[in-house]
Scaffold this active site. Structure first.
Site, PDB file in Angstrom:
ATOM      1  N   GLU A   1       0.807  -1.226   0.000  1.00 28.78           N
ATOM      2  CA  GLU A   1       0.000   0.000   0.000  1.00 28.78           C
ATOM      3  C   GLU A   1       0.838   1.273   0.000  1.00 28.78           C
ATOM      4  O   GLU A   1       0.416   2.306  -0.510  1.00 28.78           O
ATOM      5  CB  GLU A   1      -0.937   0.019   1.222  1.00 28.78           C
ATOM      6  CG  GLU A   1      -2.089  -0.971   1.148  1.00 28.78           C
ATOM      7  CD  GLU A   1      -1.753  -2.285   1.847  1.00 28.78           C
ATOM      8  OE1 GLU A   1      -2.687  -3.048   2.121  1.00 28.78           O
ATOM      9  OE2 GLU A   1      -0.551  -2.539   2.098  1.00 28.78           O
TER      10      GLU A   1
ATOM     11  N   ASP B   1      18.223  24.241 -28.607  1.00 35.32           N
ATOM     12  CA  ASP B   1      18.240  25.456 -29.410  1.00 35.32           C
ATOM     13  C   ASP B   1      19.553  26.184 -29.131  1.00 35.32           C
ATOM     14  O   ASP B   1      20.096  26.080 -28.025  1.00 35.32           O
ATOM     15  CB  ASP B   1      17.045  26.334 -29.034  1.00 35.32           C
ATOM     16  CG  ASP B   1      16.889  27.519 -29.961  1.00 35.32           C
ATOM     17  OD1 ASP B   1      17.043  27.337 -31.174  1.00 35.32           O
ATOM     18  OD2 ASP B   1      16.617  28.626 -29.464  1.00 35.32           O
TER      19      ASP B   1
ATOM     20  N   ASP C   1      13.897  28.343 -25.669  1.00 39.66           N
ATOM     21  CA  ASP C   1      13.333  29.492 -24.959  1.00 39.66           C
ATOM     22  C   ASP C   1      12.326  30.283 -25.789  1.00 39.66           C
ATOM     23  O   ASP C   1      11.615  31.120 -25.266  1.00 39.66           O
ATOM     24  CB  ASP C   1      14.453  30.435 -24.496  1.00 39.66           C
ATOM     25  CG  ASP C   1      15.238  31.019 -25.664  1.00 39.66           C
ATOM     26  OD1 ASP C   1      15.055  30.544 -26.805  1.00 39.66           O
ATOM     27  OD2 ASP C   1      16.040  31.945 -25.446  1.00 39.66           O
TER      28      ASP C   1
ATOM     29  N   ASP D   1      10.046  27.089 -30.185  1.00 37.27           N
ATOM     30  CA  ASP D   1      10.419  25.831 -29.541  1.00 37.27           C
ATOM     31  C   ASP D   1       9.232  25.101 -28.924  1.00 37.27           C
ATOM     32  O   ASP D   1       9.333  23.910 -28.621  1.00 37.27           O
ATOM     33  CB  ASP D   1      11.450  26.090 -28.432  1.00 37.27           C
ATOM     34  CG  ASP D   1      12.741  26.678 -28.958  1.00 37.27           C
ATOM     35  OD1 ASP D   1      13.169  26.243 -30.044  1.00 37.27           O
ATOM     36  OD2 ASP D   1      13.307  27.558 -28.313  1.00 37.27           O
TER      37      ASP D   1
ATOM     38  N   GLU E   1       6.444 -11.214   3.586  1.00 35.99           N
ATOM     39  CA  GLU E   1       5.162 -11.293   4.297  1.00 35.99           C
ATOM     40  C   GLU E   1       4.272 -12.390   3.701  1.00 35.99           C
ATOM     41  O   GLU E   1       3.624 -13.162   4.433  1.00 35.99           O
ATOM     42  CB  GLU E   1       4.455  -9.934   4.237  1.00 35.99           C
ATOM     43  CG  GLU E   1       5.202  -8.832   4.973  1.00 35.99           C
ATOM     44  CD  GLU E   1       4.781  -7.444   4.507  1.00 35.99           C
ATOM     45  OE1 GLU E   1       3.683  -7.330   3.929  1.00 35.99           O
ATOM     46  OE2 GLU E   1       5.535  -6.481   4.728  1.00 35.99           O
TER      47      GLU E   1
END
Length: 919
Positions: free
Chosen positions: A297, A339, A633, A637, A702
């Site tokens: 869980e 770029d 930027d 782009d 377990e």
């Protein structure tokens, strides 16, 4: 609207648009065209409502498993006939609900602002503009412009829509945000442009959202709204859907494995019960309950928190993550498409070299100025209309080239002599030069000229050499042109300087006659400056680190090929500029998608590309099975940023559009920051594998405890007994396991993290080796815990009949000791899981202080529920003595000893090397 409007004869274009150059459109016709073409604005894409965005958080496979477990827990709790069992399942349900809601809320907050690209684009539109309507000038809102309108542009204006030039006077447009071009582009009317010309070469046209850097012009609007180049970008952003990140894909696969595993456990236990003669309904409830308990869980919460902690750590290093799964994507990146302008370079034009007739100088802070340099720098400073910003805001105004001349004069500490300008011949795209007449402190009048070197060399009569002015003969002209071309081929923009002194009594006559030929005659050539947008500091080192890490950097720019190759060579992106494989956008347009996919395999520089080209390049790389990061930027782009596996925008120079389309923003615009982000991404994934393996190993233990316990007790005592209760398993999964798992997410990076190659994109979180380790760990934990449980419960189990569904207080002590043994095994596992080939008893033990704190906290919490009466009643525990603890620690040390032997053999015996590591 007209297609290919940039290549059509202007008269034909005006006829097609039904407009007269003097009268423009009538108001009535403009209204009709608004109804036909719509307003000049960008449409808003269908955005997800907050409710839908919140609900999408529940579609993760791991969360779906928890939701199924939640429903089953509630159902079993409702139909359970025992009050204590009912309470346990309700507690289980409450805990799962909290985890699911936590994940949903956190994911919702992180992604709420992810779909605002179009709004950012709309904010860049020009608010007002001047047009010709009904034969006269009128100032109107830019969104009311229609195809056929005639618009006036002045210096400082934002272009309101795409259009064709009717008139231009020294017009220069800054198109860097659209094309990546570093310099403002000189625009000319009445120029023919090929139909297949890229945007950067359409010098007879202007585009929406770009800025007038200098001069003025008159344009015929041809495209508005979504038909503009900006509109096409906006449309691409609306249509482009997000793909799943590699982490999401791997977690999805992991979720399926866990789901299948849980169903398998359920089926096995149910079958065992039926074989042993138990009732079908009884075994269904037991098997489903155990399968629910077997689900880790805490895993979704640990994954989310580990990513969130990674986000915080990266933000302190100027890498702001906008989408949580993108943290890990950085770690698997194989290609970075960057770029050039503003990303690898500073987006600030800079004088880097100065050429006089006698010498070549590299601009440094300690460059000593001789007379020739002083005169050349004075020309650049005085024959200039730019202004360097002062004060807190420091906003520069003017042409980037002229700003570069001011900055170099300032950098080299040129004395600030009191010159007064008395006349100017402005720059013209035909003459390719600018001249001014200035008066110095001695009231001498000087003509200063700057312009294209080849033009100045041809019109100058003299040249300055060794402090003397000598006649400029043809041989010297050829020498100067060769000198200039040698530097220009390296990608520099060259600007020549010339001057002369004129008699004071002739100055007024020159000005009144406005005879530029007379003013600009008898000039003396002084030298040339070489200007370039320089690489960012640290870019070269960042490129080298990327290559060392097996990441391939690629430059994709709208700038000229020669400039791109020069910068690429300088930063180490390519080794030899003369033999480098580089392509222009025009060549890309002629390639099929298949040819392009082949070409991108060995090409690292792409120049003069359009937004469509960038999209195709990213797609081609992804088709080659690359994990692609795209940095940029500009507006140009944005579509590629969104298409890439991870889009990286610049925080300072980046437009809002690029930021909103990205997954990560570099707050300092430093390309080298991405290297640190990649290191962090790889570390996070390594650590994620550690805690996923840790949690699944613990859960396997377990399951083995419960499964083997039921089988053995069924065989020995004819009643299947659960060695641990569901609420105890839940406590282990949520609390005891959770803290070490979270601390594993903070493990420091391995020494080789940026030396090894990127992971295989198809590699899963769980490999064959890790699956073997989970089974091995599960058996070790399961057998050890079960031995302790059976040893302490033997007398109770042999004393009489017991029921599977009714707990007896007689089993509280054996279960408490078995519970404690399980916890100790899992704490040892947390230490073992991270050491790989190294001994646990060495310095690795102290490498992660957070893990030691987490283990101590988990043990403390366990001691609390063992000895505090309030918790004893909830978890069915009882106090245990010192001898019990010594036995538990002794059994636990056996696991440490076995793992140390495994590590030793792996290091000393080459044939057993496969024993090292867990994945």
């Amino acid at each position: 609207m007209v297609d290919n409007w940039h290549s059509i004869d202007i008269r034909t274009l005006m006829t097609d648009l039904e407009v007269e150059d003097d009268l423009g459109l009538s108001s009535m016709e403009a209204t009709r065209r608004i109804e036909k073409y719509g307003l000049n604005e960008l449409k808003k894409g269908e955005s997800k409502s907050p409710v839908k965005l919140f609900l999408e958080q529940f579609m993760d496979p791991l969360v779906i498993i928890l939701l199924v477990a939640l429903v089953i827990s509630i159902t079993i709790g409702i139909f359970s006939t025992h009050e204590e069992e009912r309470m346990e399942y309700f507690i289980d349900s409450a805990a799962i609900s909290i985890i699911v809601l936590f994940n949903a809320f956190f994911g919702f907050i992180q992604e709420y602002r992810a779909e605002k690209s179009i709004e950012a684009l709309k904010s860049m539109a020009a608010p007002f503009t001047t047009v010709v309507r009904d034969g006269k000038k009128d100032r109107i809102e830019a969104n009311k412009i229609v195809p056929g309108d005639i618009v006036f542009l002045e210096e400082g204006d934002k272009v309101p829509a795409d259009g064709r030039l009717l008139q231009s006077l020294a017009l220069r447009i800054d198109e860097s945000m659209l094309t990546g071009e570093s310099f403002p582009v000189a625009k000319k009317a009445n120029i023919s442009v090929p139909q297949d010309a890229p945007i950067a070469d359409m010098i007879n046209s202007v585009f929406s959202g770009t800025n007038v850097s200098r001069g003025r012009g008159q344009i015929l609007i041809t495209q508005t709204g979504m038909k503009t180049e900006f509109g096409k970008i906006a449309e691409g952003l609306m249509e482009e859907s997000r793909e799943e990140t590699p982490l999401q894909q791997r977690l999805s696969t992991l979720g399926k494995y866990i789901g299948i595993g849980s169903l398998t456990v359920c089926a096995i236990i149910f079958a065992i019960g039926i074989v042993l003669g138990r009732e079908a309904l009884e075994m269904f409830i037991v098997s489903v309950g155990l399968a629910v308990a077997a689900v880790p869980e805490g895993l979704p919460a640990v994954v989310t928190l580990a990513l969130a902690l990674g986000v915080q750590k990266m933000s302190r290093k100027n890498a702001i993550i906008r989408r949580l799964p993108s943290v890990e994507t950085l770690g698997s990146t194989t290609v970075i498409c960057s770029d050039k302008t503003g990303t690898l370079t500073m987006n600030k034009m800079t004088v880097r070299k100065i050429l006089t007739v006698d010498d070549e100088f590299t601009v440094t802070d300690d460059l000593l100025l001789n007379d020739a340099l002083k005169e050349l720098l004075s020309i650049g400073r005085e024959c200039n209309n730019a202004q360097i910003g002062e004060g807190a805001e420091k906003k520069d105004v003017g042409d980037p080239t002229e700003l570069a001349l001011l900055r170099v004069a300032q950098k080299l500490k040129l004395p600030n002599l009191p010159y007064k300008r008395v006349y100017e011949i402005p720059f013209d795209s035909d003459s390719k030069r600018m001249s001014v007449i200035v008066k110095d402190s001695h009231k001498n009048h000087l003509v200063y000229m700057k312009g294209a070197p080849d033009v100045l060399i041809n019109i100058c009569t003299y040249y300055l050499t060794n402090g003397e002015r000598k006649p400029l003969d043809e041989k010297t002209r050829e020498m100067l042109e060769e000198q200039e071309q040698k530097i220009a081929t390296l990608g520099y923009r060259m600007l020549g300087m010339a001057s002369k002194k004129i008699d004071n009594d002739l100055t007024e006559l020159h000005i009144l006659s406005d005879d530029s030929e007379e003013i600009e005659s008898e000039m003396t050539y002084i030298g040339t400056v070489a200007i370039m947008d320089p690489p960012r500091r640290g870019a070269k080192e960042a490129i080298a680190t990327c290559r060392q890490a097996g990441i391939r950097p690629i430059m994709i720019t709208g700038d000229h090929l020669k400039t791109a190759v020069a910068i690429a060579s300088e930063i180490g992106l390519i080794d030899d500029p003369s033999s480098a494989v580089a392509l222009e956008g025009r060549e890309l347009s002629k390639m099929s998608d298949q040819d392009l996919s082949e070409k991108v395999r060995d090409t690292n520089v792409f120049a003069r590309v359009s937004p469509d080209h960038k999209l195709r390049l990213v797609t081609a790389l992804k088709n080659n099975n690359h994990i692609v990061a795209m940095t940029g930027d500009g507006v140009n782009d944005a579509p590629a940023l969104k298409r890439a596996d991870i889009g990286v925008a610049m925080g300072i120079t980046g437009t809002d559009v690029s930021k909103e389309a990205s997954d990560m923003v570099l707050a300092d615009d430093d390309f080298s920051t991405i290297v640190g982000a990649i290191l962090e991404g790889r570390t996070i994934y390594d650590n994620m594998r550690k805690f996923v393996l840790y949690l699944l190993s613990c859960n396997a233990g377990e399951i083995m405890v419960m499964l083997l316990g039921m089988i053995i007790t069924s065989i020995l005592f004819q009643v299947p007994i659960l060695p641990l209760l569901a609420i105890q398993i839940l406590w282990v999964n949520l609390v005891t396991d959770g803290l070490p798992a979270l601390a594993l997410g903070l493990d420091p990076p391995d020494a080789d993290v940026m030396i090894r190659k990127p992971r295989d994109p198809d590699e899963q979180i769980l490999t064959k080796k890790s699956l073997y380790f989970i089974i091995y760990s599960g058996l070790m934990i399961g057998i050890g815990t079960l031995i302790i449980f059976l040893a302490y419960s033997w007398s109770t189990l042999t004393s009489g009949s017991l029921s599977l569904l009714v707990d007896t207080d007689a089993l509280d002590r054996p279960r408490t000791i078995g519970f404690t043994m399980l916890i100790i095994f899992q704490m040892i596992m947390a230490l073992n899981i991270r050491k790989e080939e190294h001994s646990l008893l060495g310095k690795e033990f102290f490498r992660n202080p957070y893990l030691l704190l987490a283990i101590s906290s988990s043990i403390f919490l366990h001691i609390m529920i063992v000895y505090v009466p309030f918790f004893q009643s909830i978890f069915h525990t009882t106090s245990i003595g010192l001898v019990d603890w010594l036995l538990i620690l002794f059994v636990g040390s056996i696991l440490v000893l076995i793992d140390e032997i495994r590590t030793f053999l792996a290091k000393k015996v080459p044939r057993l090397r496969y024993l090292a590591g867990y994945w």
